[in-house]
Design an enzyme around this catalytic site. Structure first.
Site, short mmCIF file in Angstrom:
data_model
loop_
_atom_site.label_atom_id
_atom_site.label_comp_id
_atom_site.label_asym_id
_atom_site.label_seq_id
_atom_site.Cartn_x
_atom_site.Cartn_y
_atom_site.Cartn_z
N HIS A 38 60.34 6.66 47.92
CA HIS A 38 62.21 7.12 48.03
C HIS A 38 62.82 7.97 46.87
O HIS A 38 63.61 9.27 47.20
CB HIS A 38 62.65 6.54 49.12
CG HIS A 38 61.29 6.20 50.30
ND1 HIS A 38 61.42 4.90 50.88
CD2 HIS A 38 61.00 6.72 51.75
CE1 HIS A 38 60.65 4.70 51.73
NE2 HIS A 38 60.81 6.20 52.08
N ARG A 188 55.18 -0.13 54.56
CA ARG A 188 54.91 -0.95 54.89
C ARG A 188 53.95 -1.86 54.43
O ARG A 188 53.57 -3.58 54.90
CB ARG A 188 53.37 -0.19 55.97
CG ARG A 188 54.12 0.62 56.75
CD ARG A 188 53.50 0.61 57.83
NE ARG A 188 52.93 0.99 59.29
CZ ARG A 188 53.60 2.52 59.76
NH1 ARG A 188 54.20 3.35 58.54
NH2 ARG A 188 54.40 2.61 60.88
#
Ligand code: PAF
Length: 285
Positions: A38, A188
């Protein structure tokens, strides 16, 4: 870095920065639980705009399973610190009622591109993604928006939506960021227990096996997918959802590699679903 959680305040900020100050705004949409992947999107956004807005919103409309939504990792305080460190100017973190107020009933469907691959296994997922991304575009009014290539189909769906709806946003793609052993970074990954984390290397290994098959002269999708699937079969904790060779633009299945093809896979490691992909290029003979 400024934190905003209201749609009206976010719109007012954008109006002022873009209108009065004439600055270029980039949006990095995220669902939080941030990692280096990110932050690389924020870094790319910085290079293309004067101000960077990062959104953190766990979008209920894109989850096909209630348990996945419930256990999706959330850590807004840590996310805020990471975004500030990466150079974001605004953290936009609305709650679900702000984005989907009572009575909301407008959704966006990108038809064909949303059907294969993950779309075939996660009903409604890309409808939820397209809808929230269009809402974020309407709220933030970005000149540029940045998405990661790990979610290749998502990127294709968003690009199609931008073209089809004549949205005035430049969509930029950022390359997949990987751990040292090749595992693609994903929020995740935090769900993986130690043995599962070690097992998760098999996704990158499977893509490498597909690439090696092409380098060795294999052309057919059947042989290339078999090379990847055989690699996954060596990992007892892995359960394959799909391994597919598709056209990188249309995402339609191909039978031969052609100039370029996308090898994409989704694999369950225990109760965690992971995806990865690689564009395979046929080298000139
Ligand atoms: O890639 C994600 O994290 C999400 O799908 C996105 C683009 C932020 C939309 O909720």
């Amino acid at each position: 870095m400024r934190a905003i959680d209201q749609v009206s305040a976010m719109q007012a900020w954008s109006r002022e920065v873009r209108g009065r100050d004439g600055l270029k705004v980039a949006l990095v949409p995220t669902m939080g639980a941030l990692h280096a992947g990110h932050l690389s999107l924020v870094t790319l956004a910085r290079r293309h705009a004067d101000r960077v807005v990062a959104s953190v919103f766990v979008n209920p409309a894109q989850f096909d399973r209630a348990d996945d939504l419930a256990r999706y990792p959330r850590d807004l305080e840590r996310d805020g610190a990471l975004l500030a460190g990466a150079g974001a100017d605004v953290l936009f973190a609305p709650d679900a009622a702000e984005i989907y107020p009572p009575g909301a009933q407008t959704f966006v469907t990108v038809e064909e591109l949303a059907q294969p691959l993950c779309g075939a296994h996660r009903p409604g997922h890309f409808r939820g993604v397209a809808t929230v991304v269009l809402k974020l575009f309407s709220i933030v009014q970005p000149d540029v928006a940045v998405f990661g290539e790990k979610d290749y189909q998502q990127l294709a769906v968003i690009r199609r939506m931008v073209r089809d709806l004549f949205l005035d946003v430049d969509v930029l793609a950022a390359p997949i960021v990987r751990e040292a052993d090749g595992l693609a970074m994903s929020s995740r990954n935090r769900h993986l227990a130690a043995a599962e984390r070690a097992a998760a290397r098999c996704l990158a290994a499977a893509l490498a096996a597909g690439e090696a098959a092409v380098a060795a002269g294999e052309r057919t999708a059947a042989a290339i997918c078999a090379a990847a699937t055989d690699e996954l079969a060596r990992e007892p904790l892995a359960r394959v959802e799909y391994v597919a060779l598709v056209d990188p633009d249309t995402l339609a299945a191909v039978t031969e590699v052609g100039e370029r093809a996308l090898l994409a896979l989704a694999v369950w490691i225990g109760s965690t679903r992971l995806i990865d992909n690689r564009v395979l290029e046929r080298r000139a003979p």
